[in-house]
Design a protein around this motif. Structure first.
Motif, mmCIF file in Angstrom:
data_model
loop_
_atom_site.group_PDB
_atom_site.id
_atom_site.type_symbol
_atom_site.label_atom_id
_atom_site.label_comp_id
_atom_site.label_asym_id
_atom_site.label_seq_id
_atom_site.Cartn_x
_atom_site.Cartn_y
_atom_site.Cartn_z
ATOM 1 N N TRP A 84 0.823 -1.212 0.000
ATOM 2 C CA TRP A 84 0.000 0.000 0.000
ATOM 3 C C TRP A 84 0.858 1.262 0.000
ATOM 4 O O TRP A 84 1.879 1.326 0.686
ATOM 5 C CB TRP A 84 -0.913 0.032 1.234
ATOM 6 C CG TRP A 84 -1.685 -1.220 1.470
ATOM 7 C CD1 TRP A 84 -1.586 -2.058 2.544
ATOM 8 C CD2 TRP A 84 -2.692 -1.808 0.619
ATOM 9 N NE1 TRP A 84 -2.456 -3.111 2.425
ATOM 10 C CE2 TRP A 84 -3.146 -2.986 1.256
ATOM 11 C CE3 TRP A 84 -3.252 -1.448 -0.611
ATOM 12 C CZ2 TRP A 84 -4.130 -3.809 0.696
ATOM 13 C CZ3 TRP A 84 -4.222 -2.272 -1.164
ATOM 14 C CH2 TRP A 84 -4.649 -3.428 -0.515
ATOM 15 N N ASP A 85 0.399 2.257 -0.710
ATOM 16 C CA ASP A 85 1.056 3.567 -0.736
ATOM 17 C C ASP A 85 0.234 4.535 0.129
ATOM 18 O O ASP A 85 -0.947 4.277 0.418
ATOM 19 C CB ASP A 85 1.118 4.069 -2.192
ATOM 20 C CG ASP A 85 2.176 5.160 -2.379
ATOM 21 O OD1 ASP A 85 2.835 5.544 -1.387
ATOM 22 O OD2 ASP A 85 2.335 5.636 -3.526
ATOM 23 N N GLY A 86 0.853 5.624 0.546
ATOM 24 C CA GLY A 86 0.128 6.702 1.220
ATOM 25 C C GLY A 86 -0.487 6.347 2.562
ATOM 26 O O GLY A 86 -1.385 7.050 3.024
ATOM 27 N N GLU A 87 0.015 5.295 3.209
ATOM 28 C CA GLU A 87 -0.543 4.932 4.519
ATOM 29 C C GLU A 87 -0.315 6.049 5.516
ATOM 30 O O GLU A 87 -1.198 6.420 6.286
ATOM 31 C CB GLU A 87 0.098 3.626 5.006
ATOM 32 C CG GLU A 87 -0.568 3.009 6.235
ATOM 33 C CD GLU A 87 0.025 3.460 7.562
ATOM 34 O OE1 GLU A 87 -0.531 3.091 8.618
ATOM 35 O OE2 GLU A 87 1.048 4.191 7.569
ATOM 36 N N GLU A 88 0.903 6.597 5.483
ATOM 37 C CA GLU A 88 1.272 7.623 6.466
ATOM 38 C C GLU A 88 0.523 8.935 6.231
ATOM 39 O O GLU A 88 0.515 9.813 7.084
ATOM 40 C CB GLU A 88 2.788 7.878 6.428
ATOM 41 C CG GLU A 88 3.658 6.635 6.647
ATOM 42 C CD GLU A 88 3.692 6.168 8.097
ATOM 43 O OE1 GLU A 88 2.876 6.633 8.913
ATOM 44 O OE2 GLU A 88 4.558 5.314 8.399
ATOM 45 N N GLN A 89 -0.103 9.061 5.071
ATOM 46 C CA GLN A 89 -0.864 10.283 4.770
ATOM 47 C C GLN A 89 -2.356 10.094 5.034
ATOM 48 O O GLN A 89 -3.160 10.940 4.670
ATOM 49 C CB GLN A 89 -0.618 10.678 3.296
ATOM 50 C CG GLN A 89 0.842 11.052 3.047
ATOM 51 C CD GLN A 89 1.244 10.943 1.584
ATOM 52 O OE1 GLN A 89 0.782 10.061 0.866
ATOM 53 N NE2 GLN A 89 2.128 11.826 1.150
ATOM 54 N N GLY A 90 -2.719 8.984 5.670
ATOM 55 C CA GLY A 90 -4.127 8.756 6.014
ATOM 56 C C GLY A 90 -4.706 7.483 5.416
ATOM 57 O O GLY A 90 -5.858 7.472 4.990
#
Ligand SMILES: [Zn+2]
Length: 475
Positions: free
Chosen positions: A222-228
């Protein structure tokens, strides 16, 4: 793992059932009253192959068939491919400064994706992204990476078991996503190069299985986990054609598995499907391949990693995690602090669980009640309610658990009773009596009641199976 989660569900701590009765094990009837039929487990989970192996092990392998020993051999070969060195290689590659902290949508993130795709291509998994590629693009240059191993069963192959991990991190770090210092590369070796390395290791093992699991296994980065939780949220809403419209039987999320301490692994989400706990316990104790980790079941359902969108999508989902630490979301979360030896058993457990779920005759039933449960619920359930007393030969008080019908919870053990002398503790779960599993608490009581003066009991204690012996009269 996502910092500053949305917060725990408020004001809810019910198990979703009316008050639960305490059942006391009874006096011994004549042995004729209890037939062997009731010892047969009626539960659909845990995954049957693993459960069979488990039971065979419990019965000193006396009943293991050829099929099972072959399965054990193949699984052992796959398991033996899991090595701390491989994990170290992948973590070191992903946590290299060259990837600039793998921020979602950044050039470092794209470079990390290229590394992951290289691994997938080597292993020969099929593309499951957009237009026959491995990528699912979304947002501002974000990309999930999706690949699959088609199932071997003509019917069940339609259903999907997901094993995933987020590959993004927080880049150079700023006030909203880092505890500082800011402006330095945050390599995120534990968060979550460790989880990505784990999924790659699982893929390597799956290729060695010899026989593909019955359901399709989808690996997801998964991408962008840290961005929500952007990538997992997007996937739950919009799925590429290769997997669109197909049931997701189970999802497993690895987030921060690189800091195993005292063999303790935290398991989230085990309440989101009926008998998921039994399934992971079976995987943890599988003979020859079991990780035998100390499993700490956390009942809170928080919006802090990629398991959450799946749970909201009513999909039975678990997450494995080795715990927070002082370097969490700081530049110091680096390769030198990762416990590579500790990644191997987590990967073994992931493999056994994923294969077990992919091979099980039925997929697990989602438990909406899990959303209203929390660690407070857990504490309440595990404590003996006021007014309860134990009697009967063994001195055990258990309560049924709708999430785990075949593993009643021990809430009290009478002082000086045969059960206490035999080593039973509150918090244990009974899983077998004299080698027989049971479908529910009634079945358990019947077996305990029918037992002779000596009784052999299998209990699950923090994810490990322990065998105890009770002697009537406390001899
Ligand atoms: Zn994180």
């Amino acid at each position: 793992m996502l910092d500053s989660p949305g917060g725990p569900p408020t004001g809810m701590c019910h198990v979703g059932q009316r008050s639960q009765s305490i059942i006391l094990d009874g006096e011994p009837p004549s042995r004729k009253e209890v037939g062997h039929g009731m010892a047969r487990s009626t539960s659909r989970f845990p995954p049957r192959p693993l459960r069979r192996l488990l039971i065979a092990w419990a019965m000193s392998a006396a009943t293991a068939t050829e099929v099972e020993s072959r399965a054990t051999e193949l699984l052992a070969a796959a398991v033996n491919s899991i090595s701390p060195n491989d994990a170290a290689r992948h973590v070191a590659a992903l946590a290299d400064d060259a990837f600039e902290g793998r921020e979602g949508g950044s050039r470092g993130g794209r470079a990390a994706a290229a590394y992951i795709i290289e691994q997938i291509e080597t292993l020969g998994f099929e593309p499951a992204g957009d237009g026959g590629s491995y990528l699912q693009s979304f947002g501002a240059g974000h990309r999930n990476i999706l690949a699959m191993l088609p199932g071997s069963d003509p019917e069940l192959a339609r259903e999907i078991v997901i094993v995933g991990a987020h590959y993004d991190h927080v880049g150079y770090g700023k006030a909203g996503n880092s505890f500082g210092p800011f402006g330095f590369v945050h390599n995120g070796a534990d968060d979550n190069a460790s989880g990505v390395a784990g999924v790659i290791e699982v893929m390597e093992s799956l290729v060695l299985l010899g026989e593909r699991p019955r359901r399709t296994i989808l690996v997801a980065f998964w991408d962008g986990e840290e961005q929500g939780l952007l990538g997992s949220r997007h996937f739950v809403r919009v799925r590429p054609a290769a997997v669109a419209g197909r049931p997701i039987a189970f999802c497993l999320n690895l987030d921060m598995i690189g800091r195993l301490r005292n063999e303790r692994l935290i398991v989230y989400g085990a309440r989101t499907g009926v008998e998921l706990r039994s399934a992971i316990v079976a995987a943890n104790n599988a003979p020859g391949t079991g990780a035998s980790l100390d499993l700490s079941f956390d009942w809170d359902v928080l919006e802090d990693s990629d398991h959450h969108p799946f749970i909201m999508g009513r999909i039975p989902t678990m997450m494995l995690h080795t715990g927070l630490h002082d370097q969490y979301h700081r530049p110091s979360d680096d390769v030198n602090l990762v416990n590579f030896v500790g990644i191997a058993p987590v990967v073994r457990l992931t493999l056994a669980l994923a294969v077990g779920m992919a091979d099980a005759p039925q997929r697990p039933v989602f438990r909406a009640a899990a959303l209203a449960e929390s660690n407070a619920t857990k504490r309440r359930l595990e404590t003996r309610p006021p007014g309860g007393s134990s009697r009967g030969r063994w001195g055990i008080v258990t309560r049924p658990d709708p999430g785990e019908p075949a593993a009643p919870l021990v809430v009290n053990v009478a002082h000086g009773s045969p059960a206490q002398v035999g080593g039973l503790r509150a918090g244990d779960r009974l899983v077998a009596v004299d080698g027989h599993t049971f479908g529910d608490q009634t079945g358990m009581v019947a077996l305990l009641t029918a037992a002779g003066d000596e009784c052999r009991v299998e209990v699950e204690r923090r994810g490990r199976l322990v065998e105890l012996e009770f002697r009537a009269g406390g001899r």
